[in-house]
Enzyme design. Sequence first.
Site, PDB file in Angstrom:
ATOM      1  N   CYS A  32     -22.471 109.093 -18.577  1.00 29.97           N
ATOM      2  CA  CYS A  32     -21.789 109.677 -19.736  1.00 29.97           C
ATOM      3  C   CYS A  32     -20.319 109.932 -19.414  1.00 29.97           C
ATOM      4  CB  CYS A  32     -22.433 111.003 -20.090  1.00 29.97           C
ATOM      5  SG  CYS A  32     -24.195 110.863 -20.366  1.00 29.97           S
ATOM      6  N   ARG A  72     -17.428 102.996 -18.216  1.00 27.44           N
ATOM      7  CA  ARG A  72     -18.559 103.627 -17.530  1.00 27.44           C
ATOM      8  C   ARG A  72     -19.892 103.201 -18.131  1.00 27.44           C
ATOM      9  NH1 ARG A  72     -16.912 108.564 -14.929  1.00 27.44           N
ATOM     10  NH2 ARG A  72     -18.821 109.662 -15.468  1.00 27.44           N
ATOM     11  N   TRP A 132     -24.766 107.892 -22.089  1.00 24.60           N
ATOM     12  CA  TRP A 132     -25.645 106.879 -21.491  1.00 24.60           C
ATOM     13  C   TRP A 132     -27.006 107.554 -21.465  1.00 24.60           C
ATOM     14  CZ3 TRP A 132     -26.083 101.960 -19.811  1.00 24.60           C
ATOM     15  CH2 TRP A 132     -27.085 101.672 -18.883  1.00 24.60           C
ATOM     16  N   GLU A 139     -33.641  89.988  -0.750  1.00 24.91           N
ATOM     17  CA  GLU A 139     -32.564  90.617  -1.522  1.00 24.91           C
ATOM     18  C   GLU A 139     -31.227  90.521  -0.779  1.00 24.91           C
ATOM     19  OE1 GLU A 139     -31.979  91.402  -4.361  1.00 24.91           O
ATOM     20  OE2 GLU A 139     -30.352  92.858  -4.334  1.00 24.91           O
ATOM     21  N   GLU A 145     -24.822  85.281  -4.120  1.00 22.41           N
ATOM     22  CA  GLU A 145     -24.241  85.525  -5.440  1.00 22.41           C
ATOM     23  C   GLU A 145     -22.742  85.737  -5.407  1.00 22.41           C
ATOM     24  OE1 GLU A 145     -27.186  87.932  -8.292  1.00 22.41           O
ATOM     25  OE2 GLU A 145     -26.720  88.962  -6.439  1.00 22.41           O
ATOM     26  N   LYS A 152     -24.521  89.463 -16.363  1.00 25.04           N
ATOM     27  CA  LYS A 152     -25.200  90.706 -15.973  1.00 25.04           C
ATOM     28  C   LYS A 152     -26.596  90.780 -16.573  1.00 25.04           C
ATOM     29  CE  LYS A 152     -25.564  94.704 -14.044  1.00 25.04           C
ATOM     30  NZ  LYS A 152     -25.954  94.622 -12.624  1.00 25.04           N
TER      31      LYS A 152
HETATM   32  C1  F6R Z   1     -28.844  90.005  -8.852  1.00 26.42           C
HETATM   33  C2  F6R Z   1     -29.020  90.259 -10.255  1.00 26.42           C
HETATM   34  C3  F6R Z   1     -30.028  89.441 -11.010  1.00 26.42           C
HETATM   35  C4  F6R Z   1     -30.893  90.377 -11.839  1.00 26.42           C
HETATM   36  C5  F6R Z   1     -31.862  89.584 -12.726  1.00 26.42           C
HETATM   37  C6  F6R Z   1     -32.786  90.495 -13.502  1.00 26.42           C
HETATM   38  O1  F6R Z   1     -27.846  90.781  -8.286  1.00 26.42           O
HETATM   39  O2  F6R Z   1     -28.385  91.117 -10.789  1.00 26.42           O
HETATM   40  O3  F6R Z   1     -30.805  88.672 -10.157  1.00 26.42           O
HETATM   41  O4  F6R Z   1     -31.594  91.201 -10.964  1.00 26.42           O
HETATM   42  O5  F6R Z   1     -31.137  88.788 -13.633  1.00 26.42           O
HETATM   43  O6  F6R Z   1     -32.074  91.371 -14.308  1.00 26.42           O
HETATM   44  P1  F6R Z   1     -32.757  92.670 -14.902  1.00 26.42           P
HETATM   45  O7  F6R Z   1     -33.094  93.556 -13.757  1.00 26.42           O
HETATM   46  O8  F6R Z   1     -31.738  93.253 -15.822  1.00 26.42           O
HETATM   47  O9  F6R Z   1     -33.995  92.211 -15.617  1.00 26.42           O
END
Ligand code: F6R
Length: 625
Positions: A2, A27, A78, A498, A505, A620
């Site tokens: 927020c 934010r 948020w 990971e 990435e 994202k």
């Molecule tokens: C890696 C990354 C992606 C997400 C994937 C799933 O850093 O950000 O691999 O983890 O696209 O995204 P969500 O978690 O939003 O379903």
Amino acid sequence: MCGIVGYIGNQEAAPALIGGLRKLEYRGYDSAGIAVMGKNGLKVRKSKGALKFLEEKIAAELAAGDLSGSMGLGHTRWATHGEPSDINSHPHTDVSGKIAVVHNGIIENHAKLRAWLAGQGFRFRSETDTEVVAHLIDFYYKGELLPALISALKRLEGSYALGIISAEDPDHIIAARRESPLVAGLGKGKNLIASDVPALLEHTRDVYYLKDREIAILGRDGIDFYNEEGRPIEKEKFRIEWDAAAAEKAGYEHFMLKEIHEQPKALTDTLRARLRGAGSEPAGTDSGAAGSRSINLEEIGFDSSWAEAGRVVISACGTAWHAGVIGKYAFEHFARIPADVDVASEFRYRNPIYNPRDIFIILSQSGETADTLAAMRMAKKSGARIIAITNVVGSTLAREADLVMYTWAGPEIAVASTKAFTTQLMCLYLIALQFGSLRGVISAAELAAAIEALDKIPSQAERILADKETIQRFASLQFNKSKVFYMGRLFDYAASLESALKLKEISYTHCEAFAAGELKHGPIALVDPSTLVMALCTQTALFDKMVSNIKEVKARGASTAVITWEDADYFNETADSVFRIPRTLDSLSPMLSVIPAQLYAYYISVLRGLDPDKPRNLAKSVTVE
Ligand code: F6R
């Protein structure tokens, strides 16, 4: 997270508040609102969605001068408690509408306070934790805000940055802070509060940073500071020399680095509200577990019926899938229940075999990933019950699941996921431990030891971050390595997946992760002197095996680095470099071992002149297939 803005001065408050909120948009937020104190009393206007919807809503009133006033509060929300909606947006008011409150943080004992206040006759309008603050201040209000606020703060557990105004005092804004950022700006003929510096820079560069348990009272000509006992205190004034863009990142060069550093707080927020007992609840509340702590998932609707499942199936994409792999290991380890994990894009096109007693855990930071939602809907159609773990309140996943456990990481802006991952792990561990406890496969002593270990994770993460220069130095020596492998066994294998993804990435390094036992079955063919092998070594019973694996790759000319416990000298002779992390249970290690890998990926990206916040070809939130 927020955003808060408060303005008191000699000009119109509403445009100043909207301008400040615009500077806090970075934010992340899902709704916005303002409260303005004018000649006709206190007016509150709020709207779900982007700031522009609020602006559209108030445009006519502003033009007509109906929102005129020189003091007010603004907020971008948020969502944490209650979905994004007009009603749940801030500011919140007491029943009579004379006191308005904006809040950033989480009031952990809000449910108990809400029940108590309802018993006193207070009527609630929203589902938020914040509304209890407005009613609580009203409960103690005897014509002066400061003593009422001090009494109310004594009842609050959790984190807050608060801005408060009263229609009965048009000359003061009052603000308080505990564990959520708040800064006061000293201007000429105007003074402001904000949750972050960018919202102030249009008005002043002279600021005071509030510390925990400090209170500020802003008038038009000055700001006074108090402690939570109401005694005046002196504070140091700072001059902001940064530009606005740097200020948005709180001084960090990139959002990713900021979010890596936010992990201790995000882990604390995600954990603390799910623990019951000593140290996790306010004194005087009856937790039934005096002196010891237990996991409390009742608030999210997790009762013993969930633990009767025959199998746990986890599905997700990318980083969230990696969390799921660790979750599978955790369910087997702590709950002795069969657990499967699958990438959602595979699951949805397979012909999976369902069992009526299966429960599905679907993980998604955004709660909007197309493949993940499709997997969830397929599982739901089969009659399975769904637990969602997501960071976004009111997301599609949260709405469609049977039960939701939120990661309280705050908005994640960098494309590469960091704090969402570690908080997803925290949720999975809590569920796995609760399963184990309800199924009677984990003893009270084991549960207590695990809870104690979880409780230490945030401060241990903090210690790793305090030593980030060690990783930075290592990265500066290795930054032109074009081939990197991560390897490990058990939980370390899952954490390797990971770790490798992060490096891929944002640095575009060809990087693979494999189970160290698989080395001889193929990957070793790729190892040559141009290779860096990062070995995660936290599974104590398998240290010997890892030493052999490291020797095997060294013999082929690879450079080697190990991430291991700070008190384990095991690898000193074998590896070229050793990074040490604080000791926790071997089974909880990924929450810590991934942090050096996140930092390594970040520094390599920066050293190569790339933008870690916006890696090429990646979005994202992947809302299409
Ligand atoms: C890696 C990354 C992606 C997400 C994937 C799933 O850093 O950000 O691999 O983890 O696209 O995204 P969500 O978690 O939003 O379903």
